[in-house]
Design a protein around this motif. Structure first.
Motif, mmCIF file in Angstrom:
data_model
loop_
_atom_site.group_PDB
_atom_site.id
_atom_site.type_symbol
_atom_site.label_atom_id
_atom_site.label_comp_id
_atom_site.label_asym_id
_atom_site.label_seq_id
_atom_site.Cartn_x
_atom_site.Cartn_y
_atom_site.Cartn_z
ATOM 1 N N ASN A 27 0.850 -1.180 0.000
ATOM 2 C CA ASN A 27 0.000 0.000 0.000
ATOM 3 C C ASN A 27 0.893 1.241 0.000
ATOM 4 O O ASN A 27 1.757 1.383 0.865
ATOM 5 C CB ASN A 27 -0.881 -0.039 1.257
ATOM 6 N N ASN A 29 0.448 4.100 1.016
ATOM 7 C CA ASN A 29 0.354 4.936 2.215
ATOM 8 C C ASN A 29 1.165 4.371 3.390
ATOM 9 O O ASN A 29 1.165 4.935 4.472
ATOM 10 C CB ASN A 29 -1.110 5.162 2.618
ATOM 11 N N CYS A 31 0.737 1.444 4.924
ATOM 12 C CA CYS A 31 0.012 0.520 5.799
ATOM 13 C C CYS A 31 0.011 -0.876 5.173
ATOM 14 O O CYS A 31 -0.900 -1.251 4.441
ATOM 15 C CB CYS A 31 -1.411 1.002 6.050
ATOM 16 N N TYR A 32 1.070 -1.621 5.469
ATOM 17 C CA TYR A 32 1.217 -2.965 4.933
ATOM 18 C C TYR A 32 2.197 -3.744 5.803
ATOM 19 O O TYR A 32 2.914 -3.177 6.627
ATOM 20 C CB TYR A 32 1.742 -2.935 3.486
ATOM 21 N N ASN A 49 -2.001 -5.817 2.875
ATOM 22 C CA ASN A 49 -2.296 -4.384 2.924
ATOM 23 C C ASN A 49 -3.400 -4.128 3.932
ATOM 24 O O ASN A 49 -4.336 -4.911 4.057
ATOM 25 C CB ASN A 49 -2.693 -3.872 1.539
ATOM 26 N N PRO A 51 -6.059 -1.348 6.298
ATOM 27 C CA PRO A 51 -6.298 -2.169 7.489
ATOM 28 C C PRO A 51 -6.890 -3.514 7.093
ATOM 29 O O PRO A 51 -7.647 -3.616 6.141
ATOM 30 C CB PRO A 51 -7.284 -1.350 8.307
ATOM 31 N N SER A 79 3.403 3.019 8.239
ATOM 32 C CA SER A 79 2.131 3.526 8.778
ATOM 33 C C SER A 79 1.267 2.409 9.328
ATOM 34 O O SER A 79 0.046 2.525 9.372
ATOM 35 C CB SER A 79 1.363 4.278 7.687
ATOM 36 N N ALA A 80 1.880 1.312 9.725
ATOM 37 C CA ALA A 80 1.106 0.145 10.164
ATOM 38 C C ALA A 80 1.562 -0.345 11.526
ATOM 39 O O ALA A 80 2.689 -0.093 11.951
ATOM 40 C CB ALA A 80 1.252 -0.978 9.147
ATOM 41 N N ALA A 99 5.259 0.269 13.672
ATOM 42 C CA ALA A 99 5.560 0.736 12.315
ATOM 43 C C ALA A 99 7.065 0.723 12.070
ATOM 44 O O ALA A 99 7.855 1.083 12.942
ATOM 45 C CB ALA A 99 5.014 2.144 12.127
ATOM 46 N N GLU A 120 -3.276 -2.793 11.545
ATOM 47 C CA GLU A 120 -3.946 -1.512 11.749
ATOM 48 C C GLU A 120 -3.147 -0.407 11.070
ATOM 49 O O GLU A 120 -1.919 -0.475 11.017
ATOM 50 C CB GLU A 120 -4.084 -1.213 13.238
ATOM 51 N N CYS A 121 -3.845 0.609 10.596
ATOM 52 C CA CYS A 121 -3.211 1.761 9.955
ATOM 53 C C CYS A 121 -3.297 2.961 10.869
ATOM 54 O O CYS A 121 -4.300 3.147 11.547
ATOM 55 C CB CYS A 121 -3.907 2.094 8.634
ATOM 56 N N ARG A 122 -2.276 3.760 10.864
ATOM 57 C CA ARG A 122 -2.351 5.017 11.618
ATOM 58 C C ARG A 122 -2.511 6.152 10.614
ATOM 59 O O ARG A 122 -2.021 6.068 9.488
ATOM 60 C CB ARG A 122 -1.122 5.188 12.482
#
Length: 123
Positions: A27, A29, A31-32, A49, A51, A79-80, A99, A120-122
């Motif tokens: 991902n 962004n 978040c992976y 990937n 969330p 970002s994860a 992360a 989870e993504c932040r």
């Protein structure tokens, strides 16, 4: 006079499962998480990937079956946050990875024993 040029190339086969909406591509962004079947980021690899909550890794396909009980190393995107669980439904022994974490060898309590995960993504 005409000339024909033929180019050919061989590339080694890459073994990775198509477990996410964008197989093999993290991902953008951040978040992976990359999960690996062997220590030191070797063996089969897939990207998860987020969330994403996977209640049973028996439902996550890999080239040789599923990811149930097969994770031995991992890398978490910037970002994860990744939680691994020794039992389905996010239960049992748990380890949480922040992360940017890279783990070349999971602790013996989870190596080859992970049955579920939560990514989870932040913001």
């Amino acid at each position: 006079m005409s000339m024909t040029i033929v180019l050919s190339a061989c590339a080694p086969a890459v073994r990775q499962s198509s477990s996410s909406a964008s197989p093999g591509a993290p991902n953008p962004n951040g978040c992976y998480a990359f999960i690996f079947s062997d220590v030191s980021y070797a063996g089969e690899r897939t990207v998860v990937n987020g969330p994403r909550r996977i209640s049973s890794l028996a439902t996550l396909p890999s080239p040789s079956g599923t990811w149930d009980g097969r994770i031995r190393s991992l890398q978490v995107g910037l970002s994860a946050t990744l939680s691994l669980h020794a039992q389905p439904e996010l239960s049992g022994a748990t380890a949480r990875f922040a992360a940017g974490t890279s783990v070349p060898r999971l602790d013996a309590s989870l190596a080859g024993k992970v049955r579920s995960l939560n990514l989870e993504c932040r913001p």
